[in-house]
Write a protein that holds these residues in place. Sequence first.
Motif, short mmCIF file in Angstrom:
data_model
loop_
_atom_site.label_atom_id
_atom_site.label_comp_id
_atom_site.label_asym_id
_atom_site.label_seq_id
_atom_site.Cartn_x
_atom_site.Cartn_y
_atom_site.Cartn_z
N LYS A 13 0.86 -1.24 0.19
CA LYS A 13 -0.14 0.07 -0.03
C LYS A 13 0.93 1.19 -0.02
N PHE A 14 0.39 2.49 -0.48
CA PHE A 14 1.07 3.69 -0.29
C PHE A 14 0.94 4.17 1.23
N ILE A 15 2.34 4.43 1.39
CA ILE A 15 2.39 5.11 3.28
C ILE A 15 2.48 6.61 2.86
N LYS A 16 1.12 7.25 3.00
CA LYS A 16 1.16 8.48 2.70
C LYS A 16 1.90 9.35 3.75
N SER A 17 1.94 9.13 4.95
CA SER A 17 2.68 9.78 5.93
C SER A 17 4.28 9.85 5.51
N ASP A 18 4.68 8.98 4.70
CA ASP A 18 6.01 9.11 4.31
C ASP A 18 6.11 10.00 3.00
N PHE A 19 5.13 10.46 2.41
CA PHE A 19 5.19 11.34 1.03
C PHE A 19 5.91 12.40 1.48
N ARG A 20 6.65 13.09 0.37
CA ARG A 20 7.54 14.38 0.63
C ARG A 20 7.25 15.15 -0.59
N HIS A 21 7.01 16.49 -0.34
CA HIS A 21 7.03 17.63 -1.31
C HIS A 21 8.39 18.28 -1.36
#
Length: 610
Positions: A420-428
Amino acid sequence: MNLEEKLKQLPSDAGVYQYFDEAGHLLYVGKAKVLKNRVKSYFKFTPQLRPSEKLGPRIFKMISEVKSCEWIVVPNEHDALILENSLIKQLKPKYNILLRDDKTYPYIYVDLNEDFPRLEITRKVLKGANIKYFGPYSSGARDILDSIYETFPLVQKKACIKGKEACLFFQIKKCLAPCENRITKEEYAKILNNSMEYIYNKSKLLTKLKLKMQEYSNDFRFEEAMKIRDRIKTIEKSEIKTGMDLATNENLDIFAIKNSKTKAVIVRMFIRDGKLASSSHDFLKVTLEDNEDFDFNEAYKRTLINYYSNEMPIIPKEILLANEIDEVEDMEEFLKTKFSKKINIINPKVGKKKDLMQIALNNCDELLRIDSAKSSNTLYEEIQKLFNLSQTPLRVESFDNSHMMGQATVGAMVVWDNDKFIKSDFRHYNLESHDEYSQMREMLIRRVESFDKNPAPDLWIIDGGSTLLKLAYDIVQSVGVNLDIIAIAKEKIDFKAHRAKGAAKDIVHFKKEGEFTSIKLLTSDKRLHFVQRQRDEAHRFVINYHKKQKRAEDKQISLLNIKGIGEAKVKKLLLYFGTFENIKSATIENLKEVLNEKDSILISNHFNQN
């Protein structure tokens, strides 16, 4: 200089050693109190240099691949331990076990120095002599706290106690209005103490919540009943049932690790005041040959260093491990240096502590069973085989960037892990570069520089063609990181990206046997779908951020338009200076490099006046 000659030069100092294979790839990072003794113990020197016969199968195989060795001398063994852990996270050696950093867990706390204390959440160690902590909590801290405030008439908000008259919370019977002196400190303290008993005794708290849920349901307040239901599920999910009470007020941290051929699981349990406060678990990837044993020693060492590198409001009396490990004294010395307190690390053999350890091990078995039943690595293994990857790509980071004529130049990274996608680890990323190649380079370099805090994944996916793939490999190889990379680009017709009706004709670029190559898969191929899904999520994430940034910059453009500077001139300025901040700080002489003197003075005066 050959390996045997190099080994003869090893010093008698503390330090970190690194083993490399024939191609110069990093195989292993280790630490030593005495480098000469530790490194030489891996080898047998007569009649010729070869791996020592005392080594286990996994380490024997590693030493058989070693062709060169380097080392770094440090003042003491504690520094060596810290440097070793940092290098493993940054460089991802083939034979080390890599654990991602333990996040800082939240605690519930109450400052008993206050007249009417409130229960709150913190991730930091707070200053104060009379602060009581509960936790740590891997999940459910907010739900527990909300449930306490739902059940007990405590001061609901920070601002409440500062008010001089009772508010809505008093009217709905959720607060007893200490702001109007309707309750004494002593009476409030009794309610607070009662509420704190429910934090550790979750079964009592859950019973109260179920009664509250039924009450709301009977009153046809179904939305509120559903919120309570969801809260109950979260609290129940975060708890391992032990059915045990140590009959002491001990604080213990428990770590148990078990493995299969492809995965290992780490279970942590936190005993506070003799009762289970919370638990958590993590999986890590394992690849074992038929004759290889899992390196529990390395796994526990990485687990302890990662977890106890954080600040801790509550320091345990003892740390219990499910296995005996080597170099226990080194780990205890690390903890003593970190916390200025002696903490024993033990492998309990009898009694209630042994029973607690068995509960942790049983949970390891159950987690491995559930994971094996629900997931198959077949797709990941097919991707590994197709793109000639060095490891199964279970954790993937994908990158894309976006801009419009140099305006709102941004990049994004999305993360896929455990199916699954780990949205807490997404970065801008806000980028300063002006062309797509330089933007990707800037973003990837910034990501590489953060490997010491957030280790490299198994695979990078780049939105772009072979040029960006080569760029990415140059960046990771310049710092010696073991990392697979592929790039995905749309098929181009007449130099323009082409998207066929109903299906994207994409080309995947990758590296095989040292050469860059590409493949065009059928649009029905599941391996292509996986890569496209990663690319599309990165594209969605970066476009949304780009729109947000562009809206903010458009507001600034409109301000300039009022002063007689049109959008075309603003774009010229942005292409030259990169950001609005640079334009604001530019001198008239700098501005004249792009615009005429009149416009330059106008812009300079505008920013100076504001």
